[in-house]
Scaffold this active site. Sequence first.
Site, PDB file in Angstrom:
ATOM      1  N   THR A 136       4.686  -1.113  -0.242  1.00 17.89           N
ATOM      2  CA  THR A 136       4.808  -1.841   1.209  1.00 17.89           C
ATOM      3  C   THR A 136       3.932  -2.561   1.530  1.00 17.89           C
ATOM      4  O   THR A 136       2.845  -3.173   1.367  1.00 17.89           O
ATOM      5  CB  THR A 136       3.401  -0.770   1.986  1.00 17.89           C
ATOM      6  OG1 THR A 136       4.193   1.014   2.237  1.00 17.89           O
ATOM      7  CG2 THR A 136       3.902  -0.942   3.733  1.00 17.89           C
TER       8      THR A 136
ATOM      9  N   LYS B 239       9.189   0.500   8.309  1.00 15.56           N
ATOM     10  CA  LYS B 239       8.276   1.426   7.220  1.00 15.56           C
ATOM     11  C   LYS B 239       6.971   0.566   8.977  1.00 15.56           C
ATOM     12  O   LYS B 239       5.927   1.516   9.586  1.00 15.56           O
ATOM     13  CB  LYS B 239       7.838   0.776   6.458  1.00 15.56           C
ATOM     14  CG  LYS B 239       6.787   0.968   5.918  1.00 15.56           C
ATOM     15  CD  LYS B 239       6.053   2.244   5.330  1.00 15.56           C
ATOM     16  CE  LYS B 239       4.852   2.464   4.976  1.00 15.56           C
ATOM     17  NZ  LYS B 239       4.730   4.336   4.419  1.00 15.56           N
TER      18      LYS B 239
ATOM     19  N   LYS C 190      -4.430  -0.919   6.330  1.00 16.58           N
ATOM     20  CA  LYS C 190      -3.365  -2.224   5.781  1.00 16.58           C
ATOM     21  C   LYS C 190      -1.680  -1.617   6.209  1.00 16.58           C
ATOM     22  O   LYS C 190      -1.239  -3.424   6.334  1.00 16.58           O
ATOM     23  CB  LYS C 190      -2.500  -1.953   4.501  1.00 16.58           C
ATOM     24  CG  LYS C 190      -1.990  -2.544   3.676  1.00 16.58           C
ATOM     25  CD  LYS C 190      -1.408  -2.288   1.815  1.00 16.58           C
ATOM     26  CE  LYS C 190      -0.276  -2.831   1.778  1.00 16.58           C
ATOM     27  NZ  LYS C 190       0.332  -1.888   0.813  1.00 16.58           N
TER      28      LYS C 190
HETATM   29  P1  NAD Z   1      -1.800   2.338  -7.005  1.00 18.58           P
HETATM   30  O1  NAD Z   1      -3.227   0.755  -6.268  1.00 18.58           O
HETATM   31  O2  NAD Z   1      -2.331   2.951  -7.139  1.00 18.58           O
HETATM   32  O3  NAD Z   1      -1.300   0.965  -8.025  1.00 18.58           O
HETATM   33  C1  NAD Z   1      -1.117   0.363  -8.375  1.00 18.58           C
HETATM   34  C2  NAD Z   1      -0.294   0.312  -9.228  1.00 18.58           C
HETATM   35  O4  NAD Z   1      -0.270  -0.911  -9.608  1.00 18.58           O
HETATM   36  C3  NAD Z   1      -2.150  -0.462 -10.054  1.00 18.58           C
HETATM   37  O5  NAD Z   1      -1.861   1.623 -10.914  1.00 18.58           O
HETATM   38  C4  NAD Z   1      -2.157  -1.374 -11.103  1.00 18.58           C
HETATM   39  O6  NAD Z   1      -2.062  -1.215 -12.042  1.00 18.58           O
HETATM   40  C5  NAD Z   1      -0.714  -1.806 -10.536  1.00 18.58           C
HETATM   41  N1  NAD Z   1      -0.598  -3.180 -11.410  1.00 18.58           N
HETATM   42  C6  NAD Z   1      -1.044  -4.666  -9.653  1.00 18.58           C
HETATM   43  N2  NAD Z   1      -1.250  -5.885 -10.120  1.00 18.58           N
HETATM   44  C7  NAD Z   1       0.420  -5.192 -11.172  1.00 18.58           C
HETATM   45  C8  NAD Z   1       1.052  -6.331 -11.763  1.00 18.58           C
HETATM   46  N3  NAD Z   1       0.678  -7.812 -11.484  1.00 18.58           N
HETATM   47  N4  NAD Z   1       1.437  -5.944 -13.126  1.00 18.58           N
HETATM   48  C9  NAD Z   1       1.227  -4.581 -12.679  1.00 18.58           C
HETATM   49  N5  NAD Z   1       0.898  -3.820 -13.218  1.00 18.58           N
HETATM   50  C10 NAD Z   1       0.270  -4.330 -11.788  1.00 18.58           C
HETATM   51  O7  NAD Z   1      -1.480   2.262  -5.315  1.00 18.58           O
HETATM   52  P2  NAD Z   1      -0.455   3.665  -4.792  1.00 18.58           P
HETATM   53  O8  NAD Z   1      -1.347   4.313  -4.223  1.00 18.58           O
HETATM   54  O9  NAD Z   1       0.159   3.353  -5.485  1.00 18.58           O
HETATM   55  O10 NAD Z   1       0.312   2.418  -3.448  1.00 18.58           O
HETATM   56  C11 NAD Z   1       1.549   1.519  -3.626  1.00 18.58           C
HETATM   57  C12 NAD Z   1       2.517   1.204  -2.569  1.00 18.58           C
HETATM   58  O11 NAD Z   1       2.708   2.009  -2.202  1.00 18.58           O
HETATM   59  C13 NAD Z   1       1.482   0.311  -2.016  1.00 18.58           C
HETATM   60  O12 NAD Z   1       2.233  -0.661  -1.558  1.00 18.58           O
HETATM   61  C14 NAD Z   1       1.083   1.041  -0.896  1.00 18.58           C
HETATM   62  O13 NAD Z   1       1.045   0.559   0.004  1.00 18.58           O
HETATM   63  C15 NAD Z   1       2.491   1.823  -1.197  1.00 18.58           C
HETATM   64  N6  NAD Z   1       1.951   3.498  -0.059  1.00 18.58           N
HETATM   65  C16 NAD Z   1       1.217   3.799  -0.873  1.00 18.58           C
HETATM   66  C17 NAD Z   1       0.993   5.557  -0.255  1.00 18.58           C
HETATM   67  C18 NAD Z   1      -0.126   6.414  -0.367  1.00 18.58           C
HETATM   68  O14 NAD Z   1      -0.218   7.651  -0.328  1.00 18.58           O
HETATM   69  N7  NAD Z   1      -0.589   6.294  -1.101  1.00 18.58           N
HETATM   70  C19 NAD Z   1       2.184   6.095   0.536  1.00 18.58           C
HETATM   71  C20 NAD Z   1       2.944   5.153   0.895  1.00 18.58           C
HETATM   72  C21 NAD Z   1       3.435   4.215   0.827  1.00 18.58           C
END
Ligand code: NAD
Length: 290
Positions: free
Chosen positions: A87, A162, A237
């Site tokens: 997102t 979204k 966010k």
């Molecule tokens: P998270 O923080 O658990 O995962 C993100 C991952 O990206 C981490 O493991 C981090 O180490 C990695 N990362 C960061 N920078 C990086 C880079 N430069 N290179 C490689 N890896 C890198 O977050 P999440 O909960 O998995 O969410 C991910 C996305 O999904 C977000 O944009 C969030 O808004 C969206 N989202 C999350 C949910 C939820 O319920 N968690 C629901 C819908 C959408």
Amino acid sequence: MKIGFIGLGNMGAPMAANLVAAGHSVTGHDLAAAMPAGVTAADSAAGAARDAEVVITMLPNGDILRAVAAQVIPAMPAGAVLLDCSTVDVDSARAVASQAAAAGRHAVDAPVSGGVGGAAAGTLTFMAGGPADAFATVRPLFEVMGQRAVHCGEAGAGQAAKICNNMILGVTMIATCEAFALADRLGLDRARMFDVVSTSSGQSWSMTSYCPAPGVGPKSPADNGYKPGFAAELMLKDLRLSQLAAEAADADTPMGQLAMQLYERFVEDEGGLGRDFSAMLPRFEGRERH
Ligand code: NAD
């Protein structure tokens, strides 16, 4: 398909695991997270993109997406698709799409709804923006990771859908919580309030499917001490992204603005960090009118 997967955190790891289980060959890269079973580790984002027909990103925000895309796009084979499921702001999605097109690659922005539970169960909903042929290429992957994919339009349209959806969600959750708090003070039983509203014109997903009152309606994070679920800071966010977009597009969104301010206070000053976004109900319960 040969898939590169960058960002294997709470959402990315179970999504990648489902792709592996469906027989796809997945090479992953993450700065911190461990690779799920069956995912081959690459030591850079570019390494995960080389040879990939589709590169999926699931990253925290638009700045990180832009930085990763700048490394990945030149490494991807010509004609490959960059599928961003994070997102992020609409501008970042459009910028990445232009960069991909200029390099002879395709991009689809496809943020998800459904959370960590939906990612694990393979029941996410994808809302996608980008060219129709690139959407057709990645559609089989949506079918593995999710239940439903809607092609919303050109680049950025997925992110637009979204943040509009989640702006409605933030506003209706607050309205539902403040109505429960008012009902309490009026001596109205919460279960009766649910029975009426869930079948009347005040109903919304916030009431009917994710009721913020413990012990009322279907099981929800309220029944589990408001453990997320969907954390208040993630709602904040998305509300911030909606207001960024509203400002850029000169759209008047006063309810979205107020919802953002309330979640900001809740997360930053009122102990909401790490709690489910429906914990707005105990917040309202404890407050006086002023
Ligand atoms: P998270 O923080 O658990 O995962 C993100 C991952 O990206 C981490 O493991 C981090 O180490 C990695 N990362 C960061 N920078 C990086 C880079 N430069 N290179 C490689 N890896 C890198 O977050 P999440 O909960 O998995 O969410 C991910 C996305 O999904 C977000 O944009 C969030 O808004 C969206 N989202 C999350 C949910 C939820 O319920 N968690 C629901 C819908 C959408």
